[in-house]
Design a protein around this motif. Structure first.
Motif, mmCIF file in Angstrom:
data_model
loop_
_atom_site.group_PDB
_atom_site.id
_atom_site.type_symbol
_atom_site.label_atom_id
_atom_site.label_comp_id
_atom_site.label_asym_id
_atom_site.label_seq_id
_atom_site.Cartn_x
_atom_site.Cartn_y
_atom_site.Cartn_z
ATOM 1 N N LEU A 39 0.828 -1.207 0.000
ATOM 2 C CA LEU A 39 0.000 0.000 0.000
ATOM 3 C C LEU A 39 0.859 1.252 0.000
ATOM 4 C CD1 LEU A 39 -2.720 -1.114 2.591
ATOM 5 C CD2 LEU A 39 -2.737 -1.374 0.102
ATOM 6 N N GLN A 40 1.991 1.216 0.712
ATOM 7 C CA GLN A 40 2.906 2.349 0.713
ATOM 8 C C GLN A 40 3.485 2.578 -0.678
ATOM 9 O OE1 GLN A 40 3.567 4.694 2.970
ATOM 10 N NE2 GLN A 40 4.930 5.666 1.477
ATOM 11 N N GLU A 41 3.774 1.496 -1.385
ATOM 12 C CA GLU A 41 4.294 1.611 -2.747
ATOM 13 C C GLU A 41 3.252 2.255 -3.660
ATOM 14 O OE1 GLU A 41 7.427 1.195 -5.488
ATOM 15 O OE2 GLU A 41 7.357 0.965 -3.301
ATOM 16 N N CYS A 42 1.988 1.884 -3.474
ATOM 17 C CA CYS A 42 0.911 2.507 -4.243
ATOM 18 C C CYS A 42 0.826 4.001 -3.948
ATOM 19 C CB CYS A 42 -0.426 1.843 -3.929
ATOM 20 S SG CYS A 42 -0.591 0.145 -4.504
ATOM 21 N N LEU A 43 0.975 4.356 -2.674
ATOM 22 C CA LEU A 43 0.920 5.763 -2.273
ATOM 23 C C LEU A 43 2.104 6.531 -2.849
ATOM 24 C CD1 LEU A 43 -0.719 7.767 -0.558
ATOM 25 C CD2 LEU A 43 0.715 7.151 1.391
ATOM 26 N N LYS A 44 3.258 5.898 -2.835
ATOM 27 C CA LYS A 44 4.470 6.525 -3.372
ATOM 28 C C LYS A 44 4.340 6.773 -4.870
ATOM 29 C CE LYS A 44 9.457 5.733 -3.847
ATOM 30 N NZ LYS A 44 10.566 4.796 -3.561
ATOM 31 N N LYS A 45 3.811 5.774 -5.591
ATOM 32 C CA LYS A 45 3.681 5.880 -7.044
ATOM 33 C C LYS A 45 2.381 6.546 -7.475
ATOM 34 C CE LYS A 45 6.537 1.845 -8.148
ATOM 35 N NZ LYS A 45 6.568 0.524 -8.835
ATOM 36 N N GLU A 50 0.061 -1.544 -8.720
ATOM 37 C CA GLU A 50 0.742 -2.556 -7.911
ATOM 38 C C GLU A 50 -0.284 -3.410 -7.152
ATOM 39 O OE1 GLU A 50 4.063 -3.151 -7.374
ATOM 40 O OE2 GLU A 50 4.867 -1.573 -8.682
ATOM 41 N N LEU A 51 -1.308 -2.769 -6.646
ATOM 42 C CA LEU A 51 -2.342 -3.475 -5.890
ATOM 43 C C LEU A 51 -3.113 -4.427 -6.789
ATOM 44 C CD1 LEU A 51 -4.599 -1.978 -3.164
ATOM 45 C CD2 LEU A 51 -5.656 -3.172 -5.060
ATOM 46 N N TRP A 52 -3.515 -3.938 -7.952
ATOM 47 C CA TRP A 52 -4.260 -4.794 -8.896
ATOM 48 C C TRP A 52 -3.426 -5.997 -9.310
ATOM 49 C CZ3 TRP A 52 -5.688 0.052 -12.224
ATOM 50 C CH2 TRP A 52 -6.755 0.713 -11.609
ATOM 51 N N SER A 53 -2.159 -5.742 -9.589
ATOM 52 C CA SER A 53 -1.275 -6.820 -10.026
ATOM 53 C C SER A 53 -1.105 -7.879 -8.941
ATOM 54 C CB SER A 53 0.094 -6.238 -10.409
ATOM 55 O OG SER A 53 0.992 -7.253 -10.779
ATOM 56 N N LYS A 54 -0.958 -7.438 -7.715
ATOM 57 C CA LYS A 54 -0.775 -8.370 -6.603
ATOM 58 C C LYS A 54 -2.031 -9.226 -6.390
ATOM 59 C CE LYS A 54 2.329 -8.572 -4.309
ATOM 60 N NZ LYS A 54 3.525 -9.467 -4.358
ATOM 61 N N VAL A 55 -3.194 -8.599 -6.425
ATOM 62 C CA VAL A 55 -4.448 -9.344 -6.243
ATOM 63 C C VAL A 55 -4.637 -10.347 -7.369
ATOM 64 C CG1 VAL A 55 -6.962 -9.140 -6.166
ATOM 65 C CG2 VAL A 55 -5.552 -7.521 -4.895
ATOM 66 N N GLU A 56 -4.286 -9.954 -8.572
ATOM 67 C CA GLU A 56 -4.383 -10.882 -9.709
ATOM 68 C C GLU A 56 -3.489 -12.100 -9.485
ATOM 69 O OE1 GLU A 56 -3.661 -10.917 -14.570
ATOM 70 O OE2 GLU A 56 -3.735 -9.014 -13.476
ATOM 71 N N ASP A 57 -2.284 -11.862 -8.976
ATOM 72 C CA ASP A 57 -1.366 -12.968 -8.683
ATOM 73 C C ASP A 57 -1.938 -13.890 -7.599
ATOM 74 O OD1 ASP A 57 0.414 -12.039 -10.546
ATOM 75 O OD2 ASP A 57 1.729 -11.049 -9.104
ATOM 76 N N TRP A 58 -2.491 -13.281 -6.550
ATOM 77 C CA TRP A 58 -3.012 -14.055 -5.423
ATOM 78 C C TRP A 58 -4.123 -15.015 -5.860
ATOM 79 C CZ3 TRP A 58 -3.656 -9.428 -1.522
ATOM 80 C CH2 TRP A 58 -2.396 -9.106 -0.987
ATOM 81 N N TYR A 59 -5.014 -14.532 -6.709
ATOM 82 C CA TYR A 59 -6.227 -15.287 -7.017
ATOM 83 C C TYR A 59 -6.223 -15.892 -8.419
ATOM 84 C CZ TYR A 59 -8.013 -13.283 -2.712
ATOM 85 O OH TYR A 59 -8.187 -12.927 -1.393
ATOM 86 N N ASP A 227 -10.224 4.889 -3.528
ATOM 87 C CA ASP A 227 -11.151 5.694 -4.326
ATOM 88 C C ASP A 227 -10.445 6.897 -4.946
ATOM 89 O OD1 ASP A 227 -13.180 3.954 -3.750
ATOM 90 O OD2 ASP A 227 -14.124 5.216 -2.220
ATOM 91 N N ALA A 228 -9.378 7.368 -4.267
ATOM 92 C CA ALA A 228 -8.588 8.485 -4.795
ATOM 93 C C ALA A 228 -7.475 7.998 -5.715
ATOM 94 C CB ALA A 228 -7.989 9.285 -3.636
ATOM 95 N N ALA A 229 -7.437 6.676 -5.963
ATOM 96 C CA ALA A 229 -6.377 6.057 -6.777
ATOM 97 C C ALA A 229 -4.999 6.351 -6.190
ATOM 98 C CB ALA A 229 -6.459 6.513 -8.231
ATOM 99 N N PHE A 230 -4.955 6.535 -4.873
ATOM 100 C CA PHE A 230 -3.725 6.829 -4.139
ATOM 101 C C PHE A 230 -3.098 8.159 -4.561
ATOM 102 C CE2 PHE A 230 -4.226 2.278 -3.648
ATOM 103 C CZ PHE A 230 -3.909 2.084 -2.303
ATOM 104 N N LYS A 231 -3.886 8.999 -5.240
ATOM 105 C CA LYS A 231 -3.415 10.325 -5.636
ATOM 106 C C LYS A 231 -4.065 11.346 -4.705
ATOM 107 C CE LYS A 231 -3.003 8.942 -10.476
ATOM 108 N NZ LYS A 231 -3.475 9.175 -11.868
ATOM 109 N N VAL A 232 -3.321 11.798 -3.735
ATOM 110 C CA VAL A 232 -3.880 12.666 -2.697
ATOM 111 C C VAL A 232 -3.319 14.071 -2.840
ATOM 112 C CG1 VAL A 232 -4.226 12.983 -0.230
ATOM 113 C CG2 VAL A 232 -4.031 10.667 -1.172
ATOM 114 N N ARG A 233 -4.196 15.015 -3.079
ATOM 115 C CA ARG A 233 -3.781 16.409 -3.216
ATOM 116 C C ARG A 233 -3.680 17.098 -1.860
ATOM 117 N NH1 ARG A 233 -8.094 20.008 -5.935
ATOM 118 N NH2 ARG A 233 -8.752 20.311 -3.785
ATOM 119 N N GLU A 234 -4.611 16.745 -0.976
ATOM 120 C CA GLU A 234 -4.701 17.462 0.297
ATOM 121 C C GLU A 234 -5.286 16.561 1.367
ATOM 122 O OE1 GLU A 234 -7.873 20.695 1.505
ATOM 123 O OE2 GLU A 234 -6.330 21.618 0.230
#
Length: 314
Positions: A39-45, A50-59, A227-234
């Motif tokens: 999740l931190q990697e998603c926030l950084k990028k 990354e999240l979608w890819s990981k879930v796809e791998d898991w299932y 919901d913010a796609a990890f893109k946080v302005r404020e």
């Protein structure tokens, strides 16, 4: 009618398919609780990739198993209820394997990502103040040359917290500390301070290590980030939450006990012209060199206070 039954086509296969197929099932015990680094990697990028890819791998294996069962059921339906020849059915399904699988996926109504997010606990977060003047050290070390308001991380803290420099100087001098240079009397900040002068002084006095950053803390809901796609302005840190000094590098800091006297809005998407910037970070340890407040202080999530609200980047 019989001739139609004896002719296999994709239109026929689609007609005997269910309207929806749940290809993935998420257990109530499954979540992202143990994947804060992801999740931190998603926030950084600032991306969900990354999240979608990981879930796809898991299932992926589970989805493939369910898909094979669906295909097996479709074949059986063709043979047992429509009198198609078994060899003909096998040949058709082999020839149109990709198309049939694509059609099944189109009907997939499972929501593994949303289900995992729903099962995930709220996440403690830090919002760290960055400055052209790097960081702030222990009270003892900072006081050796005297506290300075200009061209220092200490001064940037004063500005960020909307403190009146003259009042900061007064309380530090009263406590016996040396101050150096000008501490202007900015009266427009009176009554608008984020924290009390007593709390600010106490926070500095209890600083126990170097490389500290001014750090706001709170709790965030993963759904809000997603919901913010990890893109946080404020973000808005609510009144009653606390801020303080913390060093993720050395695993120390201060009390982190400066209580906010009002809601604090912080822009994250760009640095101010005067060199300030703010960095959001989930309170987890991504490596052995990265310390978290929760681990260092031995606190529970309640220590981080109330939920931070998020404004997405447009």
């Amino acid at each position: 009618m019989n001739e139609e039954k004896q002719k296999l086509s994709m239109e026929f296969i689609e007609s005997i398919m269910d309207e929806n197929y749940p290809l993935v099932w998420v257990d109530y015990r499954e979540s992202f609780d143990e994947n804060r680094d992801l999740l931190q990697e998603c926030l950084k990028k600032q991306s969900c990739e990354e999240l979608w890819s990981k879930v796809e791998d898991w299932y992926n294996d589970a989805e493939e198993q369910v898909t094979q069962e669906i295909i097996k059921g479709l074949k059986s339906h063709c043979i047992n209820f429509h009198d198609f020849d078994e060899d003909e059915v096998e040949a058709f399904f082999e020839e149109h394997d990709d198309e049939i699988r694509d059609e099944i996926r189109e009907r997939d109504d499972s929501t593994p990502v949303n289900d995992l997010i729903k099962n995930t606990k709220d996440i403690p977060v830090r919002v760290e103040m960055l400055s052209n003047y790097d960081c702030i050290n222990t009270c003892w070390l900072e006081s050796q040359g005297g506290f300075r308001c200009r061209e220092s991380y200490f001064g940037d803290m004063i500005d960020t917290l909307d403190l009146n420099p003259a009042k900061v100087k007064k309380i530090f001098v009263e406590k016996g500390y040396t101050v150096y240079g000008r501490f202007p009397n900015i009266k427009s900040r009176d009554g608008k301070e984020q924290v009390s002068y007593e709390d600010f002084c106490q926070e500095m006095e209890n600083s126990c290590c170097g490389a500290n950053l001014l750090t706001y803390i709170g709790i965030v809901n993963l759904k809000d980030l997603y919901d913010a796609a990890f893109k946080v302005r404020e973000v808005t840190i609510p009144k009653g939450n606390t801020c303080g000094l913390f060093s993720t590098m050395y695993g120390g800091g201060s009390l982190i006990d400066m209580e906010l006297k009002q809601d604090v809005r912080i822009r994250l998407d760009k640095a101010r012209k005067d060199g300030y910037g703010f960095r959001p970070h989930l309170d987890n340890e991504c490596s052995k060199y990265d310390c978290s407040i929760k681990h260092v202080y031995g606190v529970r999530d309640v220590f981080f206070g109330k939920h931070i609200s998020i404004v997405p980047t447009n």
